[in-house]
Design a protein around this motif. Sequence first.
Motif, PDB file in Angstrom:
ATOM      1  N   TYR A   1       7.637  41.608 -45.128  1.00 16.04           N
ATOM      2  CA  TYR A   1       7.592  42.317 -46.401  1.00 16.04           C
ATOM      3  C   TYR A   1       9.045  42.562 -46.764  1.00 16.04           C
ATOM      4  CZ  TYR A   1       7.321  45.976 -49.856  1.00 16.04           C
ATOM      5  OH  TYR A   1       7.473  46.697 -51.007  1.00 16.04           O
ATOM      6  N   CYS A   2       9.465  42.049 -47.926  1.00 14.29           N
ATOM      7  CA  CYS A   2      10.866  42.152 -48.323  1.00 14.29           C
ATOM      8  C   CYS A   2      10.972  42.817 -49.685  1.00 14.29           C
ATOM      9  CB  CYS A   2      11.483  40.757 -48.372  1.00 14.29           C
ATOM     10  SG  CYS A   2      13.246  40.755 -48.718  1.00 14.29           S
ATOM     11  N   GLN A   3      11.927  43.718 -49.812  1.00 10.40           N
ATOM     12  CA  GLN A   3      12.172  44.381 -51.091  1.00 10.40           C
ATOM     13  C   GLN A   3      12.801  43.396 -52.073  1.00 10.40           C
ATOM     14  OE1 GLN A   3      11.627  47.132 -52.761  1.00 10.40           O
ATOM     15  NE2 GLN A   3      10.438  48.007 -51.116  1.00 10.40           N
ATOM     16  N   LYS A   4      12.758  43.745 -53.344  1.00 10.38           N
ATOM     17  CA  LYS A   4      13.392  42.920 -54.370  1.00 10.38           C
ATOM     18  C   LYS A   4      14.844  43.316 -54.523  1.00 10.38           C
ATOM     19  CE  LYS A   4      11.992  46.007 -57.981  1.00 10.38           C
ATOM     20  NZ  LYS A   4      11.043  46.453 -58.889  1.00 10.38           N
ATOM     21  N   PRO A   5      15.705  42.501 -54.967  1.00 16.37           N
ATOM     22  CA  PRO A   5      15.495  41.080 -55.235  1.00 16.37           C
ATOM     23  C   PRO A   5      15.339  40.318 -53.921  1.00 16.37           C
ATOM     24  CG  PRO A   5      17.813  41.575 -55.464  1.00 16.37           C
ATOM     25  CD  PRO A   5      17.098  42.885 -55.210  1.00 16.37           C
ATOM     26  N   LEU A   6      14.421  39.392 -53.932  1.00 18.56           N
ATOM     27  CA  LEU A   6      14.112  38.646 -52.717  1.00 18.56           C
ATOM     28  C   LEU A   6      15.333  37.871 -52.216  1.00 18.56           C
ATOM     29  CD1 LEU A   6      11.760  37.967 -50.837  1.00 18.56           C
ATOM     30  CD2 LEU A   6      11.256  36.014 -52.295  1.00 18.56           C
ATOM     31  N   THR A   7      16.058  37.246 -53.147  1.00 20.48           N
ATOM     32  CA  THR A   7      17.225  36.449 -52.774  1.00 20.48           C
ATOM     33  C   THR A   7      18.341  36.638 -53.791  1.00 20.48           C
ATOM     34  OG1 THR A   7      16.519  34.508 -54.029  1.00 20.48           O
ATOM     35  CG2 THR A   7      15.744  34.677 -51.762  1.00 20.48           C
ATOM     36  N   HIS A   8      19.499  36.115 -53.446  1.00 21.52           N
ATOM     37  CA  HIS A   8      20.655  36.146 -54.353  1.00 21.52           C
ATOM     38  C   HIS A   8      20.823  34.828 -55.087  1.00 21.52           C
ATOM     39  CE1 HIS A   8      23.887  39.418 -54.075  1.00 21.52           C
ATOM     40  NE2 HIS A   8      22.711  39.975 -53.971  1.00 21.52           N
ATOM     41  N   THR A   9      20.400  33.742 -54.469  1.00 23.10           N
ATOM     42  CA  THR A   9      20.593  32.421 -55.059  1.00 23.10           C
ATOM     43  C   THR A   9      19.296  31.631 -55.036  1.00 23.10           C
ATOM     44  OG1 THR A   9      21.151  31.358 -52.953  1.00 23.10           O
ATOM     45  CG2 THR A   9      22.976  32.355 -54.198  1.00 23.10           C
ATOM     46  N   VAL A  10      19.256  30.587 -55.829  1.00 23.72           N
ATOM     47  CA  VAL A  10      18.100  29.693 -55.850  1.00 23.72           C
ATOM     48  C   VAL A  10      17.962  29.008 -54.493  1.00 23.72           C
ATOM     49  CG1 VAL A  10      17.115  27.628 -56.933  1.00 23.72           C
ATOM     50  CG2 VAL A  10      18.226  29.356 -58.340  1.00 23.72           C
ATOM     51  N   TRP A  11      19.079  28.642 -53.892  1.00 20.26           N
ATOM     52  CA  TRP A  11      19.049  27.998 -52.582  1.00 20.26           C
ATOM     53  C   TRP A  11      18.380  28.897 -51.550  1.00 20.26           C
ATOM     54  CZ3 TRP A  11      21.227  29.236 -47.835  1.00 20.26           C
ATOM     55  CH2 TRP A  11      21.148  28.232 -46.866  1.00 20.26           C
ATOM     56  N   GLU A  12      18.717  30.199 -51.530  1.00 16.58           N
ATOM     57  CA  GLU A  12      18.083  31.135 -50.596  1.00 16.58           C
ATOM     58  C   GLU A  12      16.581  31.219 -50.854  1.00 16.58           C
ATOM     59  OE1 GLU A  12      20.136  34.851 -51.109  1.00 16.58           O
ATOM     60  OE2 GLU A  12      21.601  34.393 -49.562  1.00 16.58           O
ATOM     61  N   ALA A  13      16.191  31.232 -52.114  1.00 15.74           N
ATOM     62  CA  ALA A  13      14.763  31.288 -52.451  1.00 15.74           C
ATOM     63  C   ALA A  13      14.038  30.049 -51.927  1.00 15.74           C
ATOM     64  CB  ALA A  13      14.581  31.410 -53.961  1.00 15.74           C
ATOM     65  N   ARG A  14      14.661  28.904 -52.084  1.00 19.29           N
ATOM     66  CA  ARG A  14      14.058  27.660 -51.582  1.00 19.29           C
ATOM     67  C   ARG A  14      13.968  27.678 -50.058  1.00 19.29           C
ATOM     68  NH1 ARG A  14      17.288  23.881 -55.768  1.00 19.29           N
ATOM     69  NH2 ARG A  14      15.837  24.138 -57.495  1.00 19.29           N
ATOM     70  N   MET A  15      15.013  28.182 -49.419  1.00 19.70           N
ATOM     71  CA  MET A  15      15.001  28.271 -47.951  1.00 19.70           C
ATOM     72  C   MET A  15      13.889  29.193 -47.467  1.00 19.70           C
ATOM     73  SD  MET A  15      17.181  26.256 -46.602  1.00 19.70           S
ATOM     74  CE  MET A  15      17.076  26.886 -44.953  1.00 19.70           C
ATOM     75  N   MET A  16      13.716  30.312 -48.150  1.00 23.08           N
ATOM     76  CA  MET A  16      12.651  31.243 -47.747  1.00 23.08           C
ATOM     77  C   MET A  16      11.279  30.607 -47.942  1.00 23.08           C
ATOM     78  SD  MET A  16      13.998  35.028 -48.757  1.00 23.08           S
ATOM     79  CE  MET A  16      12.562  35.816 -48.078  1.00 23.08           C
TER      80      MET A  16
END
Length: 152
Positions: A128-143
């Motif tokens: 369970y992760c608070q927002k913002p989930l990531t800082h970059t699009v790359w991090e979002a894709r990795m997650m």
Amino acid sequence: MNRRTNRRNFMKGTALAGAGFWVAGGLTRAASRSPNERVQIASIGVGGKGASDCQQANNHGKVIAICDCDEKPLSQMGERLSDAERFTDYREMLTKLGKKIDAVTVSTADHTHAPASIMAMRLGKHVYCQKPLTHTVWEARMMRETAKKYRV
């Protein structure tokens, strides 16, 4: 078929799937653990919003480990959850208690959400992760890729 019949069939199918899920015991955990056992949770970041996330997690499971780089919120939460082990580095906590933890809450500074979440997911932990989930699009894709790969 008309719209009402489609809706009725959909509802029947949904009900049967739900009943099957319930009869099967829902999502199962490791075979060595009893389904009656409480979910073991680790909280990364227990100050500010992390304090309420940790408290809520403890209402739905058992928080066995807490982590914060700031000693003040760590000791305050440690007083409330005296059984929980305390850590100042989430990497150390996940490495040491990885096999005992079922889920992780991540309520840290924004720039550490992705690294902490990805490490936990690579250990097979639900996050369970608070927002913002990531800082970059790359991090979002990795997650997204990590969650899919480790089925969490």
